[in-house]
Design a protein around this motif. Structure first.
Motif, mmCIF file in Angstrom:
data_model
loop_
_atom_site.group_PDB
_atom_site.id
_atom_site.type_symbol
_atom_site.label_atom_id
_atom_site.label_comp_id
_atom_site.label_asym_id
_atom_site.label_seq_id
_atom_site.Cartn_x
_atom_site.Cartn_y
_atom_site.Cartn_z
ATOM 1 N N GLU A 168 0.839 -1.199 0.000
ATOM 2 C CA GLU A 168 0.000 0.000 0.000
ATOM 3 C C GLU A 168 0.876 1.251 0.000
ATOM 4 O OE1 GLU A 168 -2.408 0.328 3.473
ATOM 5 O OE2 GLU A 168 -3.913 1.586 2.483
ATOM 6 N N THR B 258 -3.633 1.758 -3.412
ATOM 7 C CA THR B 258 -4.388 1.647 -2.164
ATOM 8 C C THR B 258 -5.040 0.270 -2.116
ATOM 9 O OG1 THR B 258 -6.504 2.421 -3.037
ATOM 10 C CG2 THR B 258 -4.927 4.110 -2.355
ATOM 11 N N LEU B 259 -5.588 -0.068 -0.946
ATOM 12 C CA LEU B 259 -6.233 -1.367 -0.792
ATOM 13 C C LEU B 259 -7.379 -1.520 -1.794
ATOM 14 C CD1 LEU B 259 -6.325 -1.649 3.116
ATOM 15 C CD2 LEU B 259 -4.621 -2.571 1.529
ATOM 16 N N VAL C 239 -3.046 -5.605 -3.227
ATOM 17 C CA VAL C 239 -2.383 -4.523 -2.511
ATOM 18 C C VAL C 239 -2.472 -4.829 -1.024
ATOM 19 C CG1 VAL C 239 -2.288 -2.049 -2.082
ATOM 20 C CG2 VAL C 239 -3.013 -2.902 -4.327
#
Lengths: 111, 113
Positions: A14, A79-80, A109
């Motif tokens: 991340e 990002t996640l 991620v």
């Protein structure tokens, strides 16, 4: 339409850049490179496309090699929520418009 | 941001029954598509539609399938006599022209029992 080859899976931390490669060595001069992604079982989402030049939008950057035989999709700060299957597709724009989806790259991620 | 809307989100039907999947494409788009994805498999092209006619269709899109744009806003996929193997997610998509990327809907999950 030209065939594409992508790694089946990749991990990314991340906040780091995710670089997703795609080989399309048989691409023709009039074929565009498109990237889509599919989050879980949602509908595919268009990310970016290009012909020869590198392209950037609010989601990603697309780097196409000079010989156009490969490209890289760059998510600058993953990002996640970027965890998804990413598809690289090449096609001629003036045909009926169908997209041929391969297996894509499953990007995870991780925090 | 404009969306492609699909209804219903989930439909269960008995084998042999007719189903109609509905889609409302983005209003200024001219090209319309249906795709399907059997669970765990690739997204597959079914049909593309432009200027009130089919412009391309896949081998999957046989005589059991038909598409229609009955008015200025809706785009439908009809399966006349459903089979168990028609169970899949069906995605509608639309695009402004042939170069720009498509916008896909969130899909209809069709379950044939």
């Amino acid at each position: 339409d030209a065939k594409t080859t992508q790694p089946p899976s990749m991990d990314c931390a991340e906040g780091r850049a995710a670089n997703l490669p795609c080989n399309h060595s048989t691409i023709s001069g009039n074929e565009y490179v498109y990237w889509y992604r599919q989050i879980h079982s949602q509908g595919p989402q268009y990310i970016i496309h290009g012909l020869k030049n590198n392209e950037t939008n609010e989601m990603a950057s697309l780097i196409i090699t000079e010989d156009r035989k490969s490209s890289t999709l760059i998510l600058p700060h993953a990002t996640l929520r970027d965890t998804a299957v990413y598809y690289c597709i090449v096609r001629v724009h003036n045909q009926g418009g169908k997209l041929i989806f391969g297996q894509g790259t499953e990007l995870s991620v991780k925090p | 941001e404009p969306e492609v809307t699909q209804t219903p989100s989930h439909q269960v039907t008995q084998m042999g029954q007719e189903v109609i999947l509905r889609c409302v494409p983005i209003s200024n788009h001219l090209y319309f598509y249906w795709y399907r994805q059997i669970l765990g498999q690739k997204v597959e092209f079914l049909v593309s539609f432009y200027n009130n006619e089919i412009s391309e269709k896949s081998e999957i899109f046989d005589d059991q399938f038909s598409v229609e744009r009955p008015d200025g806003s809706n785009f439908t996929l009809k399966i006349r006599s459903t089979k168990l193997e028609d169970s899949a997610m069906y995605f509608c998509a639309s695009s402004e022209d042939r170069i720009y990327g498509y916008t896909f809907g969130s899909g209809t999950r069709l379950t044939v029992v």
